[in-house]
Design a protein around this motif. Structure first.
Motif, mmCIF file in Angstrom:
data_model
loop_
_atom_site.group_PDB
_atom_site.id
_atom_site.type_symbol
_atom_site.label_atom_id
_atom_site.label_comp_id
_atom_site.label_asym_id
_atom_site.label_seq_id
_atom_site.Cartn_x
_atom_site.Cartn_y
_atom_site.Cartn_z
ATOM 1 N N UNK A 31 15.828 87.234 -67.876
ATOM 2 C CA UNK A 31 16.242 86.198 -66.738
ATOM 3 C C UNK A 31 17.288 86.957 -65.959
ATOM 4 N N UNK A 32 18.191 87.653 -66.572
ATOM 5 C CA UNK A 32 19.083 88.321 -65.894
ATOM 6 C C UNK A 32 18.684 89.335 -64.880
ATOM 7 N N UNK A 33 17.746 90.234 -65.551
ATOM 8 C CA UNK A 33 16.999 91.261 -64.583
ATOM 9 C C UNK A 33 16.161 90.634 -63.595
ATOM 10 N N UNK A 34 15.653 89.455 -63.911
ATOM 11 C CA UNK A 34 14.914 88.415 -62.738
ATOM 12 C C UNK A 34 15.660 88.500 -61.605
ATOM 13 N N UNK A 35 17.020 87.840 -61.834
ATOM 14 C CA UNK A 35 17.938 87.471 -60.951
ATOM 15 C C UNK A 35 18.238 88.807 -60.106
ATOM 16 N N UNK A 36 18.731 89.714 -60.886
ATOM 17 C CA UNK A 36 19.298 90.894 -60.072
ATOM 18 C C UNK A 36 18.016 91.590 -59.048
ATOM 19 N N UNK A 60 21.449 79.442 -53.039
ATOM 20 C CA UNK A 60 20.902 79.957 -54.181
ATOM 21 C C UNK A 60 20.874 81.279 -54.534
ATOM 22 N N UNK A 61 20.710 82.086 -53.647
ATOM 23 C CA UNK A 61 21.013 83.682 -53.704
ATOM 24 C C UNK A 61 22.282 83.856 -53.863
ATOM 25 N N UNK A 62 23.236 83.274 -53.226
ATOM 26 C CA UNK A 62 24.483 83.323 -53.278
ATOM 27 C C UNK A 62 25.335 82.867 -54.349
ATOM 28 N N UNK A 67 27.478 84.605 -59.706
ATOM 29 C CA UNK A 67 27.800 84.527 -61.042
ATOM 30 C C UNK A 67 27.521 85.960 -61.715
ATOM 31 N N UNK A 68 26.653 86.507 -60.929
ATOM 32 C CA UNK A 68 26.232 88.123 -61.543
ATOM 33 C C UNK A 68 27.697 88.795 -61.566
ATOM 34 N N UNK A 69 28.516 88.662 -60.400
ATOM 35 C CA UNK A 69 29.601 89.442 -60.040
ATOM 36 C C UNK A 69 30.778 88.899 -61.034
ATOM 37 N N UNK A 70 30.628 87.814 -61.438
ATOM 38 C CA UNK A 70 31.820 87.137 -62.250
ATOM 39 C C UNK A 70 31.550 87.693 -63.627
ATOM 40 N N UNK A 71 30.280 87.822 -64.191
ATOM 41 C CA UNK A 71 30.031 88.296 -65.648
ATOM 42 C C UNK A 71 29.965 89.895 -65.410
ATOM 43 N N UNK A 72 30.422 90.486 -64.509
ATOM 44 C CA UNK A 72 30.422 91.975 -64.419
ATOM 45 C C UNK A 72 29.145 92.580 -64.347
ATOM 46 N N UNK A 73 27.895 91.907 -63.997
ATOM 47 C CA UNK A 73 26.833 92.309 -63.949
ATOM 48 C C UNK A 73 26.140 92.876 -62.600
#
Length: 75
Positions: A31-36, A60-62, A67-73
């Motif tokens: 799921x993370x890779x899908x979002x990235x 939605x993209x924002x 979230x990706x930035x907050x998790x350091x991803x």
């Protein structure tokens, strides 16, 4: 009685013609890779990062990017 033959015979049953194995469950990493991939594609198409005040898709993209930035991803 030959059990091996009997089991193989079950697979030839017409009732099982459309049977398929269960789909592989999607993992959290998938799921993370899908979002990235989604966010990266959005940025490439639009030439900028998504903003909070854009269209629904952009919002939605924002949120995903935030979230990706907050998790350091996302760097």
């Amino acid at each position: 009685m030959d059990i091996k033959k009997e089991l193989l015979g079950l697979f030839d049953d017409p009732l099982l013609d459309g049977a398929r194995p269960f789909a592989k469950a999607i993992t959290a990493d998938d799921r993370i890779m899908q979002k990235v991939t989604e966010v990266k594609g959005w940025i490439e198409r639009n030439g900028r990062e998504p903003q909070r005040d854009g269209s629904l898709k952009e919002k939605l993209m924002y949120a995903s990017l935030k979230t990706l930035k907050e998790k350091g991803l996302w760097t």
